[in-house]
Scaffold this motif. Structure first.
Motif, short mmCIF file in Angstrom:
data_model
loop_
_atom_site.label_atom_id
_atom_site.label_comp_id
_atom_site.label_asym_id
_atom_site.label_seq_id
_atom_site.Cartn_x
_atom_site.Cartn_y
_atom_site.Cartn_z
N LEU A 57 0.96 -1.07 -0.16
CA LEU A 57 0.12 0.09 0.00
C LEU A 57 0.98 1.24 0.23
O LEU A 57 1.78 1.34 0.72
N LEU A 58 0.54 2.13 -0.75
CA LEU A 58 1.28 3.42 -0.94
C LEU A 58 0.18 4.50 -0.22
O LEU A 58 -1.06 4.65 -0.90
N PHE A 59 0.67 5.32 0.50
CA PHE A 59 -0.05 6.35 1.18
C PHE A 59 0.30 7.91 0.65
O PHE A 59 1.57 8.00 0.72
N TRP A 60 -0.41 8.52 0.35
CA TRP A 60 -0.14 10.02 0.38
C TRP A 60 -1.11 10.64 1.41
O TRP A 60 -1.91 10.22 2.02
N LYS A 61 -1.06 11.98 1.60
CA LYS A 61 -2.04 12.67 2.40
C LYS A 61 -3.16 12.72 1.58
O LYS A 61 -3.64 13.36 0.71
N GLY A 62 -4.40 11.97 2.44
CA GLY A 62 -5.68 11.79 1.84
C GLY A 62 -5.90 10.96 0.66
O GLY A 62 -6.92 10.91 0.11
N HIS A 63 -4.92 10.11 0.56
CA HIS A 63 -4.87 9.25 -0.50
C HIS A 63 -4.34 7.68 -0.26
O HIS A 63 -3.27 7.75 0.48
N VAL A 64 -4.90 6.66 -0.94
CA VAL A 64 -4.13 5.49 -0.83
C VAL A 64 -4.10 4.73 -1.88
O VAL A 64 -5.19 4.83 -2.76
N ALA A 65 -3.26 3.90 -2.58
CA ALA A 65 -3.25 3.13 -3.75
C ALA A 65 -2.87 1.51 -3.43
O ALA A 65 -1.79 1.61 -2.46
N TRP A 66 -3.12 0.71 -4.08
CA TRP A 66 -2.58 -0.70 -4.20
C TRP A 66 -1.47 -0.67 -4.93
O TRP A 66 -1.25 -0.23 -6.14
N VAL A 67 -0.44 -1.48 -4.62
CA VAL A 67 0.68 -1.82 -5.73
C VAL A 67 0.23 -3.27 -6.13
O VAL A 67 0.07 -3.98 -5.79
N ALA A 68 -0.04 -2.71 -7.66
CA ALA A 68 -0.43 -4.26 -8.38
C ALA A 68 0.79 -5.05 -8.89
O ALA A 68 0.58 -6.39 -8.88
N ASP A 69 1.72 -4.58 -9.19
CA ASP A 69 3.18 -5.19 -9.49
C ASP A 69 4.13 -4.10 -9.41
O ASP A 69 3.77 -2.89 -8.92
N PRO A 119 4.55 14.25 -1.53
CA PRO A 119 5.03 12.82 -1.77
C PRO A 119 4.45 11.63 -1.02
O PRO A 119 3.60 12.01 -0.31
N VAL A 120 4.71 10.29 -1.46
CA VAL A 120 4.33 9.39 -0.63
C VAL A 120 4.92 9.53 0.89
O VAL A 120 5.88 9.76 1.14
N THR A 121 3.64 9.32 1.82
CA THR A 121 4.12 9.65 3.01
C THR A 121 4.14 8.22 4.01
O THR A 121 4.88 8.33 4.97
N ARG A 122 3.73 7.39 3.16
CA ARG A 122 4.26 5.62 3.78
C ARG A 122 4.05 4.73 2.89
O ARG A 122 2.97 4.76 2.03
N HIS A 123 4.96 3.76 2.69
CA HIS A 123 4.92 2.55 1.84
C HIS A 123 4.79 1.30 3.10
O HIS A 123 5.69 1.21 3.82
N ALA A 124 3.63 0.63 2.90
CA ALA A 124 3.26 -0.29 3.84
C ALA A 124 3.12 -1.90 3.36
O ALA A 124 2.61 -1.75 1.94
N ARG A 125 3.65 -2.74 4.10
CA ARG A 125 3.16 -4.30 3.48
C ARG A 125 2.71 -5.00 4.53
O ARG A 125 3.05 -4.71 5.90
#
Length: 292
Positions: free
Chosen positions: A233-245, A278-284
């Motif tokens: 998961l990638l997080f920005w301020k107020g946003h999140v996205a899945w890493v598909a690959d 920028p991306v605020t957090r990269h989570a696994r």
């Protein structure tokens, strides 16, 4: 300060667990009710804005029913808010299946050609199957002992038993490709970034809060080595996205006004260039979260 999205109290009533901690005219254990409409907005106040969305069959704990609005907390994640009390039924039925197709429908007769109104159903809707008729499953639209109970039929191919859960939350999210972006949405008829993450994880039996700031605080462990794996998961301020690959993200976003794939590097640059940082957090996700 208590997050109002998890605060089981308003100006009149509070949950019994808060006795001695808050002032309220009444303390209650609440009563469980079930959503009996295809989609129901959860509002931040009696006439407020949409916080999230709940689907047919989901359970809510009603702490107060006041002037047509129920003050509730969601069973799925503890999110607190207000819903239309007329959209709830009691007592809850036992859900046996969920809608596993991204979109389905229920109709009054088990006949593909019969012209009649249908109820649109999203992936994740919880249903009680009471019988079958050919290629159709009969469902109860309300609780079995509800005098307003009616029956309907759903294509059996669109259903999965409640115990048969998928194991890839990104694959679940990919079902929603092209779904319109809708703030606070949790359905295949409209969804937002955190809703897409929540729907993927909940479908796989993984606990997940409803908003991206909560998800950023509570999900997974941080990744700092610049490796990208499917399901991150990638997080920005107020946003999140899945890493598909390793080179692609999947997210519900306003830029596309839909759920879409986007090249990872291009998305990171675009979002930063448009002023959202920028991306605020990269989570696994951890093994403990995945193997619940």
């Amino acid at each position: 300060m208590t997050d109002r999205r998890r605060h089981l109290a308003n100006a009149r009533v509070a949950h019994v667990s808060l006795q001695g901690q808050v002032s309220a005219d009444r303390f209650t254990e609440g009563e469980w009710r079930q959503v009996s409409v295809p989609r129901l907005a959860l509002l931040d106040g009696p006439s407020g804005a949409r916080d999230r969305e709940v689907l047919m069959g989901e359970s809510v704990l009603v702490l107060e029913d006041y002037q047509g609005m129920a003050f509730v907390t969601l069973q799925r994640d503890g999110h607190v808010g207000y819903v239309d009390s007329a959209a709830l039924s009691a007592p809850p039925w036992t859900s046996t299946h969920y809608v596993s197709a991204v979109r389905s429908y229920a109709k009054a007769t088990p006949d593909f050609k019969a012209y009649e109104p249908v109820l649109d159903l999203s992936f994740g809707s919880l249903l009680s199957v009471t019988g079958t008729s050919g290629l159709w499953s009969e469902i109860a639209l309300r609780a079995p002992d509800d005098p307003m109970r009616t029956r309907a039929f759903v294509p059996t191919a669109h259903l999965q038993h409640i115990d048969m859960l998928p194991d890839d939350p990104v694959a679940v999210a990919e079902l929603f490709l092209g779904t319109p972006y809708l703030w606070g949405g949790n359905s295949a008829f409209g969804i937002d970034c955190s809703g897409l993450v929540q729907m993927g994880l909940l479908a796989c039996g993984i606990a997940c809060p409803g908003d991206s700031d909560m998800q950023a605080k509570e999900l997974g462990e941080s990744v700092t080595d610049q490796s990208y794996l499917r399901g991150d998961l990638l997080f920005w301020k107020g946003h999140v996205a899945w890493v598909a690959d390793a080179k692609t993200i999947l997210h519900a976003n306003v830029h596309h006004m839909s759920v879409a794939y986007e090249p990872l590097d291009e998305a990171i640059a675009r979002i930063e260039a448009q002023g959202d940082g920028p991306v605020t957090r990269h989570a696994r996700l951890t093994k403990e979260e995945i193997n619940v």
